[in-house]
Write a protein that holds these residues in place. Sequence first.
Motif, PDB file in Angstrom:
ATOM      1  N   ILE A 224      72.162 -51.670  66.998  1.00  0.00           N
ATOM      2  CA  ILE A 224      72.647 -50.353  66.246  1.00  0.00           C
ATOM      3  C   ILE A 224      72.873 -50.563  64.809  1.00  0.00           C
ATOM      4  N   GLY A 225      72.347 -49.861  63.982  1.00  0.00           N
ATOM      5  CA  GLY A 225      72.454 -49.917  62.511  1.00  0.00           C
ATOM      6  C   GLY A 225      72.350 -51.532  61.969  1.00  0.00           C
ATOM      7  N   THR A 226      71.454 -52.279  62.819  1.00  0.00           N
ATOM      8  CA  THR A 226      71.546 -53.745  62.403  1.00  0.00           C
ATOM      9  C   THR A 226      69.918 -54.034  61.821  1.00  0.00           C
ATOM     10  N   TRP A 227      69.935 -54.630  60.876  1.00  0.00           N
ATOM     11  CA  TRP A 227      68.565 -55.111  60.487  1.00  0.00           C
ATOM     12  C   TRP A 227      68.068 -56.213  61.165  1.00  0.00           C
ATOM     13  N   ALA A 228      68.048 -56.268  62.388  1.00  0.00           N
ATOM     14  CA  ALA A 228      67.968 -57.337  63.191  1.00  0.00           C
ATOM     15  C   ALA A 228      67.271 -57.123  64.507  1.00  0.00           C
ATOM     16  N   GLY A 229      66.506 -57.685  65.051  1.00  0.00           N
ATOM     17  CA  GLY A 229      65.994 -57.516  66.638  1.00  0.00           C
ATOM     18  C   GLY A 229      66.876 -57.939  67.650  1.00  0.00           C
ATOM     19  N   SER A 346      68.924 -51.423  56.669  1.00  0.00           N
ATOM     20  CA  SER A 346      68.938 -51.213  58.023  1.00  0.00           C
ATOM     21  C   SER A 346      68.026 -50.465  58.728  1.00  0.00           C
ATOM     22  N   GLY A 347      67.095 -49.844  57.849  1.00  0.00           N
ATOM     23  CA  GLY A 347      65.847 -49.071  58.369  1.00  0.00           C
ATOM     24  C   GLY A 347      66.141 -47.951  59.389  1.00  0.00           C
ATOM     25  N   VAL A 348      67.238 -47.461  59.527  1.00  0.00           N
ATOM     26  CA  VAL A 348      67.790 -46.348  60.392  1.00  0.00           C
ATOM     27  C   VAL A 348      67.349 -44.989  59.782  1.00  0.00           C
ATOM     28  N   ALA A 389      59.711 -52.763  67.732  1.00  0.00           N
ATOM     29  CA  ALA A 389      59.918 -51.611  66.650  1.00  0.00           C
ATOM     30  C   ALA A 389      60.339 -52.401  65.435  1.00  0.00           C
ATOM     31  N   PHE A 390      61.452 -53.468  65.736  1.00  0.00           N
ATOM     32  CA  PHE A 390      62.179 -54.150  64.497  1.00  0.00           C
ATOM     33  C   PHE A 390      60.762 -54.968  63.844  1.00  0.00           C
ATOM     34  N   GLN A 391      60.046 -55.753  64.438  1.00  0.00           N
ATOM     35  CA  GLN A 391      58.992 -56.646  63.833  1.00  0.00           C
ATOM     36  C   GLN A 391      58.065 -55.975  63.140  1.00  0.00           C
ATOM     37  N   GLU A 392      57.695 -54.463  63.634  1.00  0.00           N
ATOM     38  CA  GLU A 392      56.592 -53.722  62.742  1.00  0.00           C
ATOM     39  C   GLU A 392      57.347 -53.642  61.489  1.00  0.00           C
ATOM     40  N   ALA A 393      58.674 -52.971  61.545  1.00  0.00           N
ATOM     41  CA  ALA A 393      59.514 -52.746  60.301  1.00  0.00           C
ATOM     42  C   ALA A 393      59.592 -54.022  59.461  1.00  0.00           C
ATOM     43  N   ARG A 394      59.825 -54.932  59.934  1.00  0.00           N
ATOM     44  CA  ARG A 394      59.935 -56.223  59.031  1.00  0.00           C
ATOM     45  C   ARG A 394      58.681 -56.683  58.448  1.00  0.00           C
ATOM     46  N   ASP A 395      57.480 -56.168  58.969  1.00  0.00           N
ATOM     47  CA  ASP A 395      56.351 -56.426  58.428  1.00  0.00           C
ATOM     48  C   ASP A 395      55.738 -55.312  57.414  1.00  0.00           C
ATOM     49  N   GLY A 396      56.725 -54.416  57.260  1.00  0.00           N
ATOM     50  CA  GLY A 396      56.610 -53.377  56.162  1.00  0.00           C
ATOM     51  C   GLY A 396      55.978 -52.088  56.579  1.00  0.00           C
ATOM     52  N   LYS A 397      56.110 -51.882  58.020  1.00  0.00           N
ATOM     53  CA  LYS A 397      55.413 -50.622  58.691  1.00  0.00           C
ATOM     54  C   LYS A 397      56.592 -49.780  59.534  1.00  0.00           C
ATOM     55  N   PRO A 398      56.611 -48.619  59.502  1.00  0.00           N
ATOM     56  CA  PRO A 398      57.522 -47.946  60.317  1.00  0.00           C
ATOM     57  C   PRO A 398      57.187 -48.116  61.804  1.00  0.00           C
ATOM     58  N   THR A 428      67.830 -43.288  65.224  1.00  0.00           N
ATOM     59  CA  THR A 428      66.542 -44.158  65.441  1.00  0.00           C
ATOM     60  C   THR A 428      66.246 -45.259  64.480  1.00  0.00           C
ATOM     61  N   GLN A 429      65.699 -46.350  65.066  1.00  0.00           N
ATOM     62  CA  GLN A 429      65.301 -47.573  64.247  1.00  0.00           C
ATOM     63  C   GLN A 429      63.769 -47.955  64.599  1.00  0.00           C
ATOM     64  N   TRP A 430      63.238 -48.522  63.887  1.00  0.00           N
ATOM     65  CA  TRP A 430      63.463 -48.877  62.396  1.00  0.00           C
ATOM     66  C   TRP A 430      62.063 -48.263  61.508  1.00  0.00           C
ATOM     67  N   VAL A 431      62.591 -48.170  60.155  1.00  0.00           N
ATOM     68  CA  VAL A 431      61.553 -48.190  59.036  1.00  0.00           C
ATOM     69  C   VAL A 431      61.730 -49.318  58.422  1.00  0.00           C
ATOM     70  N   PRO A 432      60.914 -49.712  57.403  1.00  0.00           N
ATOM     71  CA  PRO A 432      61.034 -50.790  56.452  1.00  0.00           C
ATOM     72  C   PRO A 432      62.346 -50.695  55.635  1.00  0.00           C
ATOM     73  N   SER A 433      62.917 -51.885  55.438  1.00  0.00           N
ATOM     74  CA  SER A 433      64.095 -51.664  54.750  1.00  0.00           C
ATOM     75  C   SER A 433      64.052 -51.348  53.426  1.00  0.00           C
ATOM     76  N   ASP A 434      63.023 -51.377  52.787  1.00  0.00           N
ATOM     77  CA  ASP A 434      62.924 -50.933  51.399  1.00  0.00           C
ATOM     78  C   ASP A 434      62.428 -49.324  51.166  1.00  0.00           C
ATOM     79  N   TRP A 435      62.638 -48.730  52.364  1.00  0.00           N
ATOM     80  CA  TRP A 435      62.374 -47.233  52.299  1.00  0.00           C
ATOM     81  C   TRP A 435      63.315 -46.435  51.649  1.00  0.00           C
ATOM     82  N   SER A 436      64.641 -47.443  51.433  1.00  0.00           N
ATOM     83  CA  SER A 436      65.761 -46.886  50.842  1.00  0.00           C
ATOM     84  C   SER A 436      65.388 -46.494  48.975  1.00  0.00           C
ATOM     85  N   GLU A 437      64.278 -47.218  48.507  1.00  0.00           N
ATOM     86  CA  GLU A 437      63.788 -47.131  47.364  1.00  0.00           C
ATOM     87  C   GLU A 437      63.000 -45.801  46.990  1.00  0.00           C
TER      88      GLU A 437
END
Length: 553
Positions: A224-229, A346-348, A389-398, A428-437
């Motif tokens: 929860i709330g973590t940028w980690a699978g 985080s990608g939340v 879900a985490f691996q996809e987001a780490r690869d840059g995809k929601p 819910t999680q995750w979208v890519p972490s750079d979606w904050s930009e």
Amino acid sequence: MATKATKAATGTNRGAADYDAIIVGGGHNGLVAAAYLARSGARTLVLEARNKTGGAATTEAPWPDAPDFKVTRLSYVMSLLPPTIINDLQLARHGYKIFPMGPYYQAFPEGGSIKLYADDAQRNHVEISKWSKKDADAMPRWDAWLAGLAEVLGPLLLTVPPNLGSHKPKDLKETLRLAWRHKNLDVRTIADVTRLMTMSIADLLDDWFESPQVKGALAVNGVIGTWAGPYEPGTAYVMAHHSIGDVGDGHLGNWGFQEGGMGAVADAIASAARENGAEIRTGARVDQILLKDGRAAGVVLDNGQQLTAKVVVTSLHPRTAFLAHVGRENLPDDFVQDIEHWKTRSGVVKINLALAELPDFTADPGTSLQEHHTGSVEMAPTMPYIERAFQEARDGKPATRPFSDGVIPTAFDKTLVPDGYHIMSLFTQWVPSDWSEQPHTEELQAYADRMIDCYNEVAPNFKSSILHRDVVGPYEMEHDYGLIGGNIFHGELSLEQLFHMRPAPGFADYRTPVPGLYYASSATHAGGGVCGIPGMQAARAAIADRRKVARRR
Ligand SMILES: Cc1cc2nc3c(=O)[nH]c(=O)nc-3n(C[C@H](O)[C@H](O)[C@H](O)COP(=O)(O)OP(=O)(O)OC[C@H]3O[C@@H](n4cnc5c(N)ncnc54)[C@H](O)[C@@H]3O)c2cc1C
């Protein structure tokens, strides 16, 4: 060289300060700090940038054409607010009222469901036996193991971390005091704590359980709330942080819903702060922290107004509080580097839904209120599902199939919606972490569609029951709420950012490199979460230092 901030301070020309204490940020931690400072007799001012207090503990009506529907827009359940704070600030009298949550519930796409209860071992045995007899037998041992560790870790949340490595007599004394407090721990307990702090939740659960369904159920709290699978080291501790529920000063019980949503928690604290004499201004954005002779001297608002105080408490994200408001040039290089390296991904995505009726699960049919609607209504069927879900987001995809920690607070709380309707909140999680930009508006809507489809597979009335929806992604969290990187805790709960390292080594005691400036954000020890501990500890540090100065005089 005179800095921007010191120049501003010299320009104030005031003899007496405007206030004794100024709090930057009216999130729940800022409000707790204000309540304690005001209670100690300090003339206290809270400055909040938004038009309402609460920060990430906020109840809002996001749909202009349906103003009677209110959602707890970001955070959604209470657990770690210590009895000390509840009692000191008499929060029940100010409206703090919790409905304990029902069971954890997961309906599986392939059929069947599982419920897990916080305090009913017998029913847990029946539920888990549906999936694995061995796991059902293991569950009481797991619960006891976790309870034993919570006894060690819980009280640490209320401990001011010592300055490890410092040779100053005061710091050495604090380190020894902590070691002495734990002198009765045995080799096994130390080993268990070490495992919890270093293992992935996946590896830990593999040591205890066999069925994917049970492991999926227990893995959710680890991410929860973590940028980690769930396969990342350190996620076992995140699970513990969300499972402690007792910080050692009284039993807190299970997670629960605040009546009126999380904004009502902040409102109760604000009311206590006001009653103690604090002044709270909204629509007051701080632009700079004033320094005078190397000390905090007040703040400058974005409209140029200066307000002075001998004590300043900031409760903002560390990048904003220190790099933007104090300024790199006024801080030690090591500290600046630590804050620059602070991890805050985080990608939340929070999805808030207004429902015409409750979800009708194929596994547990019916739209009338039943026990499985009253707790967490999950979409995290297995660990591989969460990991994907985490691996996809780490690869840059929601995530194609995101995971969700869902709740339906209106199972208890009738103040949020007109009669007969419900609110469902999906964390819910995750979208890519750079979606904050960037806002990624359309992609967020598509992500929400997919999330809703996942629930629709197990509750076929779900999609058609949705009247309104509100999707809050990392960009909005950063730009509207000040949660840099979209991180829900002002910074990740990764091992290198915990205890004496939170927010930076040498400054985990809620003080900062700037005398007179205290730090009360979720980026300090015991944060994050709506626990108020950072606010209380920062106020205690400021009050203790004020008394020391007064005694010297
Ligand atoms: C989506 C989501 C779900 C969560 N779910 C839960 C949950 O269920 N349970 C739980 O316990 N925790 C949850 N959390 C975490 C929890 O909400 C936070 O850790 C906590 O609310 C942070 O409180 P805070 O007071 O430290 O900071 P914040 O709430 O961030 O408060 C900081 C305040 O400062 C204000 N501010 C920013 N810049 C300025 C400025 N320049 N001048 C003046 N004011 C400023 C902001 O507007 C804000 O009000 C969740 C968080 C999110 C985002």
